[in-house]
Design a protein around this motif. Sequence first.
Motif, mmCIF file in Angstrom:
data_model
loop_
_atom_site.group_PDB
_atom_site.id
_atom_site.type_symbol
_atom_site.label_atom_id
_atom_site.label_comp_id
_atom_site.label_asym_id
_atom_site.label_seq_id
_atom_site.Cartn_x
_atom_site.Cartn_y
_atom_site.Cartn_z
ATOM 1 N N THR A 1 17.738 17.707 8.229
ATOM 2 C CA THR A 1 18.126 17.043 9.482
ATOM 3 C C THR A 1 17.237 15.843 9.783
ATOM 4 N N LEU B 1 18.679 12.870 8.301
ATOM 5 C CA LEU B 1 19.892 12.468 9.029
ATOM 6 C C LEU B 1 19.529 11.721 10.308
ATOM 7 N N ILE B 2 18.521 12.232 11.013
ATOM 8 C CA ILE B 2 18.114 11.632 12.289
ATOM 9 C C ILE B 2 17.563 10.233 12.055
ATOM 10 N N GLN B 3 16.690 10.112 11.074
ATOM 11 C CA GLN B 3 16.073 8.808 10.848
ATOM 12 C C GLN B 3 17.073 7.798 10.293
ATOM 13 N N ASN C 1 20.387 7.974 11.079
ATOM 14 C CA ASN C 1 21.579 7.965 11.931
ATOM 15 C C ASN C 1 22.828 8.105 11.065
ATOM 16 N N LYS C 2 22.861 9.217 10.336
ATOM 17 C CA LYS C 2 23.960 9.430 9.407
ATOM 18 C C LYS C 2 24.647 10.766 9.649
ATOM 19 N N SER C 3 25.827 10.842 9.100
ATOM 20 C CA SER C 3 26.629 12.043 9.251
ATOM 21 C C SER C 3 27.094 12.497 7.871
ATOM 22 N N THR D 1 18.826 24.705 15.222
ATOM 23 C CA THR D 1 19.833 23.959 14.464
ATOM 24 C C THR D 1 20.658 24.921 13.613
ATOM 25 N N THR E 1 22.331 16.541 15.718
ATOM 26 C CA THR E 1 20.940 16.858 16.023
ATOM 27 C C THR E 1 20.219 15.549 16.325
ATOM 28 N N TYR E 2 19.436 15.530 17.395
ATOM 29 C CA TYR E 2 18.844 14.254 17.808
ATOM 30 C C TYR E 2 17.405 14.391 18.262
ATOM 31 N N GLY E 3 16.731 15.419 17.762
ATOM 32 C CA GLY E 3 15.335 15.528 18.134
ATOM 33 C C GLY E 3 14.739 16.806 17.603
ATOM 34 N N GLN F 1 13.178 23.879 9.426
ATOM 35 C CA GLN F 1 14.050 22.716 9.470
ATOM 36 C C GLN F 1 15.339 22.987 8.713
ATOM 37 N N PHE F 2 16.381 22.523 9.319
ATOM 38 C CA PHE F 2 17.705 22.795 8.795
ATOM 39 C C PHE F 2 17.979 21.934 7.584
ATOM 40 N N CYS G 1 25.314 15.780 11.791
ATOM 41 C CA CYS G 1 24.936 14.390 12.013
ATOM 42 C C CYS G 1 23.540 14.341 12.608
ATOM 43 N N GLY G 2 22.846 13.265 12.335
ATOM 44 C CA GLY G 2 21.548 13.043 12.958
ATOM 45 C C GLY G 2 21.605 11.763 13.759
ATOM 46 N N PHE G 3 21.018 11.796 14.937
ATOM 47 C CA PHE G 3 21.022 10.578 15.750
ATOM 48 C C PHE G 3 19.657 10.343 16.376
ATOM 49 N N HIS G 4 19.214 9.097 16.328
ATOM 50 C CA HIS G 4 18.050 8.689 17.118
ATOM 51 C C HIS G 4 18.148 7.201 17.371
ATOM 52 N N TYR H 1 15.875 4.537 15.806
ATOM 53 C CA TYR H 1 16.058 4.047 14.438
ATOM 54 C C TYR H 1 17.296 3.157 14.321
#
Lengths: 469, 469
Positions: free
Chosen positions: A326, A329-331, A333-335, B282, B297-299, B321-322, B337-340, B343
């Motif tokens: 994850t 993915l977070i860094q 911003n992907k899916s 997660t 997941t965003y954090g 961690q997942f 998906c990962g979001f931040h 970035y």
Amino acid sequence: MSGEDAPAQQQNAVDQKQETKPTEEPKTEPPKTESPPAAAAEAAATPAATTEKVPEEETFTYRALVLTGYGGYDKVKLQVKKGKPTLKAGEVLVRVKACGLNFADLMARQGLYDRLPSPPVTPGMECSGVVEAVGEEVTDRKVGDKVMVLNRFGLWQEVAVVPANHTFLIPEGMSFEEAAALPVNYITAYMMLFDFGNLRPNQNVLVHAAAGGVGIAATQLCKTVKDVTVFGTASASKHETITQGGVTHAIDYRTKDYVEEVRKISPKGLDIILDPLGGSDTHKAYNLLKPMGKLITYGAANMLAGQKKNLLAVAKNWYHQFSIHTLSLIQGNKSVCGFHLGYLDGETELITEAMNTILDFYKEGKIKPRIDSTWHLEQVGDAMRKMQERNNIGKVILTTEPMPEEEKKEETKKEDKKEDKKKEDKKKDDKKKDDAKKEEKKDDKKKEEPKKEEKKEEENKEEPKKEEK
Amino acid sequence: MSGEDAPAQQQNAVDQKQETKPTEEPKTEPPKTESPPAAAAEAAATPAATTEKVPEEETFTYRALVLTGYGGYDKVKLQVKKGKPTLKAGEVLVRVKACGLNFADLMARQGLYDRLPSPPVTPGMECSGVVEAVGEEVTDRKVGDKVMVLNRFGLWQEVAVVPANHTFLIPEGMSFEEAAALPVNYITAYMMLFDFGNLRPNQNVLVHAAAGGVGIAATQLCKTVKDVTVFGTASASKHETITQGGVTHAIDYRTKDYVEEVRKISPKGLDIILDPLGGSDTHKAYNLLKPMGKLITYGAANMLAGQKKNLLAVAKNWYHQFSIHTLSLIQGNKSVCGFHLGYLDGETELITEAMNTILDFYKEGKIKPRIDSTWHLEQVGDAMRKMQERNNIGKVILTTEPMPEEEKKEETKKEDKKEDKKKEDKKKDDKKKDDAKKEEKKDDKKKEEPKKEEKKEEENKEEPKKEEK
């Protein structure tokens, strides 16, 4: 959702299978490894002729393709089943006209697809046909309705019993072949692009195997959205066709590095990648994504190497299988999404919603299934081979129309020719590499193809008359 | 997209920092671990009074919060910087009115967020204010424009230089506090729900920390779509507020297993899960997804345990961690998906598009940032504590308004009280468990809160007059 609510038709299929007389198994054929169609054809010849004229309960027979064990093309045999299947509440009986071939069927034959019960079993996830009987509580289908069917398996046969809500009415002007080509490929492409992918104007999409069934469906669906750029991989000989079909940038994956080719045109990467390959290609795809990009993986075609299970290919695919943390993915911003229609049975509402939109697109002339070739049930081995060797452009279809006698003779001759060809190939094998060999086989086959296609078209012209009766 | 194209403002911020006179560092304050605001306030008192009246190039000063090293709340100190920042082409100088606090700021203070350069550095990803100067080539912003700003860091100060395209015009009727509360939380919630999540009518969504900034934004945005069900986790005392705010089913994660609670109401699982927690949560989220469900997941809020970096919590989060294989995604028809937002700098177009929709929602009255509390720059430690201890409902805001003298004295008293309180707490600690202690602290703080809020409101009333000049 899970195996628990598997469609009733499956149980029927199993029942039917048990009713099949073992004497109907092909006996006269000497053991062959690569030429089953002739064998199957012989086995089915007599019953096929009687099927249409004796619809009585006891004497009801129909032809069915049966996977008899895991392995090569010859493991799918044509058998004759006896006894009219009974209908439970909510089910309909469909007289099948045409069936679609899918990659999952090829995987299943090698024992690589866990949604198909163990052999003996009838494969086939989609078909088209006419409703011949309706069970209790079925209100929205009636005898005579032309329908396309989506099911977990069991549709490669002349008669199929399925839940009514697994059928969709065929719109005006759509042929049975088109209808059999539509469900799996278009629902798959639609849900990947519009549900997971959330495709919007101005985005760019990578479609692998752009000349395949899903590839062509995905390309057409991309074009329903404004200013979408489609990168499509295919061998060079297919570029003209896929470009005419909507691919913006055709890439020959055999001679070029598709990652480099994409980067040249779109340095920032891609919004959506449809990945049917698996293994190391999934890694490449992930790195090719833009921020907010979506990688949708829907198969492991890389596992299919040769007609029998290739343990090395399977192991390699497994070893290279993409696994993602994850944090990455977070860094980024992907899916990352996974899709397989075969695991979506039970999600009738989602599927019906997708299908309704797809049929609207069809009626508006925005999509049209492309048929690569149509084969008789007896030719299922050749049909599978064509798909597995990536020699198709569009959908490979099976028709339940009986094979004309003269064609059967020709088929036998072709089989002999193929045997000779194989021997030749083996000699050449010492001199040439695998790829070059495949190219040649393909060329030879192409010369034979047009004849078959023409005949098919003549048969089609007759078909509508029959149905109007 | 990467660190290479970091906004010009960052370089300015660093320049400015170097110009800060070391003599302006707090000297008289005895070393404390948990009460920096008073110290910082003293240090800043004199320069603050002169800031507004002497805008000449050489004597230009402004107050800035500076992270001086990784650690507890006291690591963020209020300093006075000298020298008016110069503007490059495309940049604007913003006189900051209010700043938003975000979880990333808390992570950054502990050294857990790699998008903030090493200390000393000014944190702060969002603020609101008035454009005071525009650089060359800036055509769509002018002096006097009220704007909200989104930047990678560097906004917790009275004056900020940022690229003009990192600013957004504040719509009519939106206060500076609301404007400072909006960018990070609403863009984050918007992009997760509508880009990755592809939220549609009748779906259901799990929002963790539903009383937090992103949680409230997400809830409001969910309600812009027809018949969306929102499951929201929060401690029981916040349930009334979040339910009024749009949460359909509030779940007390402290006393109940949220997975069980969700399954009771939605046995099939969820369409979208927003996961700010990371670690084992997660995994739970993944298993709670429906087919075609999206986990975003965003954090890694689970990493934040205590005010200083907790190595055990970090290690535990890392260990849990997942990580997901594509095969599991395919068989489950799931999306991870990962979001931040941190970035996503460089993705100006995407962000502007999202912001425009969000501002439309605001104008239509569909969303409204909820301010939990507003704090003076001197109180940044308390502000961070409130957020980190999960005692906020909505956004924690910093204001650059100078702190009135009488309030400063009160603040000092409060600090003393807090010291007493801490001693008491330590005694109680032997008898009670951690959770219980936190609950009590929160209650004490709540009693103090209303006074502050009232004062703030009075100040706000004066503010608009000043800007009209």
